[in-house]
Motif scaffolding. Structure first.
Motif, mmCIF file in Angstrom:
data_model
loop_
_atom_site.group_PDB
_atom_site.id
_atom_site.type_symbol
_atom_site.label_atom_id
_atom_site.label_comp_id
_atom_site.label_asym_id
_atom_site.label_seq_id
_atom_site.Cartn_x
_atom_site.Cartn_y
_atom_site.Cartn_z
ATOM 1 N N GLN A 148 0.768 -1.297 0.029
ATOM 2 C CA GLN A 148 -0.115 0.038 0.040
ATOM 3 C C GLN A 148 0.884 1.278 -0.178
ATOM 4 O OE1 GLN A 148 -3.140 0.131 -0.356
ATOM 5 N NE2 GLN A 148 -3.936 -1.849 -0.229
ATOM 6 N N CYS A 149 1.986 1.254 0.929
ATOM 7 C CA CYS A 149 2.780 2.411 0.956
ATOM 8 C C CYS A 149 3.527 2.785 -0.503
ATOM 9 C CB CYS A 149 3.774 2.343 2.206
ATOM 10 S SG CYS A 149 2.825 2.710 3.684
ATOM 11 N N PHE A 150 4.127 1.603 -0.921
ATOM 12 C CA PHE A 150 4.778 1.802 -1.995
ATOM 13 C C PHE A 150 4.083 2.085 -3.350
ATOM 14 C CE2 PHE A 150 8.196 0.469 0.805
ATOM 15 C CZ PHE A 150 9.240 1.151 0.246
ATOM 16 N N CYS A 151 2.836 1.565 -3.287
ATOM 17 C CA CYS A 151 1.777 1.823 -4.348
ATOM 18 C C CYS A 151 1.566 3.161 -4.423
ATOM 19 C CB CYS A 151 0.564 0.791 -4.014
ATOM 20 S SG CYS A 151 -0.661 1.396 -5.354
ATOM 21 N N ALA A 152 1.344 3.883 -3.314
ATOM 22 C CA ALA A 152 1.014 5.366 -3.290
ATOM 23 C C ALA A 152 2.373 6.020 -3.642
ATOM 24 C CB ALA A 152 0.557 5.734 -1.876
ATOM 25 N N ILE A 153 3.288 5.735 -3.427
ATOM 26 C CA ILE A 153 4.445 6.434 -3.804
ATOM 27 C C ILE A 153 4.816 6.287 -5.167
ATOM 28 C CG2 ILE A 153 7.128 6.380 -3.474
ATOM 29 C CD1 ILE A 153 6.739 5.673 -0.537
ATOM 30 N N THR A 154 4.682 4.991 -5.811
ATOM 31 C CA THR A 154 4.809 4.812 -7.001
ATOM 32 C C THR A 154 3.599 5.501 -8.053
ATOM 33 O OG1 THR A 154 5.569 2.459 -6.827
ATOM 34 C CG2 THR A 154 4.899 2.853 -8.921
ATOM 35 N N LEU A 155 2.401 5.405 -7.423
ATOM 36 C CA LEU A 155 1.421 6.051 -8.448
ATOM 37 C C LEU A 155 1.889 7.782 -8.574
ATOM 38 C CD1 LEU A 155 -1.865 4.708 -7.028
ATOM 39 C CD2 LEU A 155 -0.672 4.303 -9.367
ATOM 40 N N PHE A 156 2.584 8.357 -7.484
ATOM 41 C CA PHE A 156 2.739 9.751 -7.542
ATOM 42 C C PHE A 156 4.104 9.966 -8.687
ATOM 43 C CE2 PHE A 156 5.153 13.530 -6.429
ATOM 44 C CZ PHE A 156 4.083 14.593 -5.979
ATOM 45 N N TYR A 157 4.822 8.665 -8.591
ATOM 46 C CA TYR A 157 5.838 9.067 -9.423
ATOM 47 C C TYR A 157 5.659 8.903 -10.972
ATOM 48 C CZ TYR A 157 10.489 8.170 -11.524
ATOM 49 O OH TYR A 157 11.609 8.237 -12.379
ATOM 50 N N CYS A 158 4.265 7.962 -10.923
ATOM 51 C CA CYS A 158 4.040 7.702 -12.572
ATOM 52 C C CYS A 158 3.343 8.967 -12.909
ATOM 53 C CB CYS A 158 3.129 6.355 -12.326
ATOM 54 S SG CYS A 158 3.857 4.784 -12.388
ATOM 55 N N ALA A 159 2.658 9.495 -12.228
ATOM 56 C CA ALA A 159 1.928 10.929 -12.405
ATOM 57 C C ALA A 159 3.063 11.896 -12.991
ATOM 58 C CB ALA A 159 1.075 11.443 -11.130
ATOM 59 N N HIS A 160 4.094 12.045 -12.603
ATOM 60 C CA HIS A 160 5.222 13.010 -12.964
ATOM 61 C C HIS A 160 6.032 12.177 -14.273
ATOM 62 C CE1 HIS A 160 4.177 16.053 -10.253
ATOM 63 N NE2 HIS A 160 3.841 15.285 -9.117
ATOM 64 N N TRP A 161 6.034 10.890 -14.485
ATOM 65 C CA TRP A 161 6.422 10.287 -15.539
ATOM 66 C C TRP A 161 5.561 10.440 -16.765
ATOM 67 C CZ3 TRP A 161 7.040 4.134 -15.263
ATOM 68 C CH2 TRP A 161 7.825 4.043 -16.587
ATOM 69 N N GLN A 162 4.310 10.457 -16.480
ATOM 70 C CA GLN A 162 3.470 10.647 -17.732
ATOM 71 C C GLN A 162 3.537 12.099 -18.239
ATOM 72 O OE1 GLN A 162 0.390 12.171 -18.242
ATOM 73 N NE2 GLN A 162 0.137 13.001 -16.097
ATOM 74 N N THR A 163 3.766 13.131 -17.307
ATOM 75 C CA THR A 163 4.117 14.501 -17.466
ATOM 76 C C THR A 163 5.258 14.684 -18.171
ATOM 77 O OG1 THR A 163 2.740 14.977 -15.218
ATOM 78 C CG2 THR A 163 3.960 16.546 -16.495
ATOM 79 N N TYR A 164 6.298 13.886 -17.805
ATOM 80 C CA TYR A 164 7.561 13.942 -18.549
ATOM 81 C C TYR A 164 7.383 13.523 -19.720
ATOM 82 C CZ TYR A 164 12.651 13.320 -19.291
ATOM 83 O OH TYR A 164 14.007 13.187 -19.581
ATOM 84 N N VAL A 165 6.795 12.628 -20.092
ATOM 85 C CA VAL A 165 6.291 11.995 -21.436
ATOM 86 C C VAL A 165 5.520 12.933 -22.131
ATOM 87 C CG1 VAL A 165 5.437 10.182 -23.027
ATOM 88 C CG2 VAL A 165 6.764 9.692 -20.725
#
Length: 410
Positions: A151-168
């Motif tokens: 659960q914790c790393f899922c939240a952290i990963t989702l936040f990273y993915c949001a900015h990953w797709q922004t970078y793309v």
């Protein structure tokens, strides 16, 4: 040889950052519902109060109240006092409210600039770690260490993915059920724990053999899968660079490398620990690795705003490396002590990075981080056109450098 660079950003990167135009799309249900409250709240804020100061005050309240919860239940198994759960919920509400009005305050005072976007997302990356951890403690998820890790790393990963797709794609996208909805849900969880006690989540749902916390976890997994799918679809189809590449012209998959250098060691160290360092000290473990993830996420945001390639290595990774090497040499030092050393190292490195990056940007733009210059100060003339573009609203989306009212995703 110095341990870190004297200059984190080159002149070209600073120039690109000054020209950066923030792009965002949002269709969140609760954002629209909460807009009247946020508009009222910002009207009560004095005009001399800097937007970044509003953000950092909210973050401090969020961190302090979450740490009180951690203090009473560091293993996430013991029931924390009800007042601590209530205080943590209030801290999260304060952070959400203040974070929602910083962009509005920037428009009121005419001080919108690219640094505001970076500072906002940097605070969000840190808040994500504490919010996810506090939710797990409130429902005593330490009794299910595997689920708590997920659960914790899922939240952290989702936040990273949001900015990953922004970078793309160049655009930060918010769905109908997104960060505001997640925060409100966690506030409700904390409120229920405060009213009935954390043990309420271990009770069975009437007519079933399922505990309430199990229902929460299953629901969270379903929502996380939905959000992840939306981000992944953009990553693989939304590259706006040459030949479908990222905004920096790099591979759309390149950001996965630095993040995997956090996630993979975190899982391996958890599984291989002979002293069960994660199971015995889950809060400490998640804070240590979560702050490393926050540092890497900040670097991804900077890479996006400066249209630059993201470095794969980072000094904060020295912390997890210490844990890994200690395990490799048969835990020469007690893992608990190494974990504390890791946390101290990554915290200091994150603070050093944030201070240095903000200082360099402030010097280039001739602005101050926590103070609004007096009217007529010519030192603000170097701020690019993104400062004035923050005075517009389009399709119901508020902008601070074209920033939405909730420019974050957790």
């Amino acid at each position: 040889m110095k341990l870190y660079k004297e200059k984190l950003l080159s002149e070209l990167q600073l120039k690109r950052l000054g020209e950066h135009q923030y792009s965002c799309s949002s269709c969140s249900y609760l954002d629209k519902f909460l807009q009247p409250y946020w508009n009222w709240l910002v009207s009560k804020v004095p005009l001399w109060l800097a937007p970044n100061l509003i953000t950092i005050v909210g973050l401090i309240l969020n961190i302090v109240t979450a740490l009180i919860l951690v203090w009473y239940s560091p293993n996430a198994k013991d029931g924390a006092p009800r007042w601590a759960c209530a205080l943590c919920g209030i801290g999260l509400f304060a952070y959400q409210s203040l974070d929602a009005i910083d962009g509005k305050q920037a428009r009121r005072t005419g001080t919108a600039n690219p640094l505001g976007e970076l500072f906002d997302h940097g605070c969000d990356s840190i808040s994500t770690v504490f919010v996810a951890l506090s939710a797990c403690i409130a429902v005593q998820l330490g009794n299910h260490p595997g689920w708590m890790f997920f659960q914790c790393f899922c939240a952290i990963t989702l936040f990273y993915c949001a900015h990953w797709q922004t970078y793309v794609s160049g655009t930060l996208r918010f769905g109908r059920v997104d960060v505001t909805e997640a925060q409100v849900t966690i506030m409700l969880i904390l409120a229920i724990s405060a009213i009935f006690g954390p043990d309420i989540w271990s009770t069975k749902i009437p007519g079933t053999v399922m505990e309430m916390k199990t229902f929460l976890m299953i629901t969270a997994c379903g929502i996380a899968a939905f959000v992840a799918q939306a981000n992944i679809s953009v990553i693989f189809t939304g590259g706006i660079g040459k030949n479908g590449s990222s905004v920096a012209g790099t591979s759309v998959l390149s950001p996965i490398i630095p993040f995997s250098m956090i996630l993979v060691p975190a899982f391996i160290i958890y599984q291989k620990s002979t002293e069960h360092v994660y199971e015995n000290h889950p809060a400490l473990y998640i804070l240590a690795f979560g702050l490393v993830a926050a540092k890497v996420t900040n670097r991804l945001v900077v890479a996006h705003m400066t249209k630059s390639e993201m470095d794969y290595t980072d000094l904060s990774l020295i912390g997890p490396t210490m844990l890994f090497l200690n395990q490799y040499f048969s835990t020469f030092i007690t893992e608990y002590y190494v974990l504390w050393l890791c946390l101290v190292w990554v915290t200091l490195d994150l603070l050093r990075y944030c201070y240095q990056i903000c200082t360099e940007i402030c010097d280039y733009l001739h602005v101050e981080l926590f103070r609004i210059p007096h009217t007529g100060n010519t030192n603000t003339k170097r701020i690019s056109s993104t400062s004035t573009s923050g005075n517009t609203e389009k399709n119901g989306t508020n902008i601070r450098n074209n920033k939405p009212p909730r420019s974050k995703k957790k």
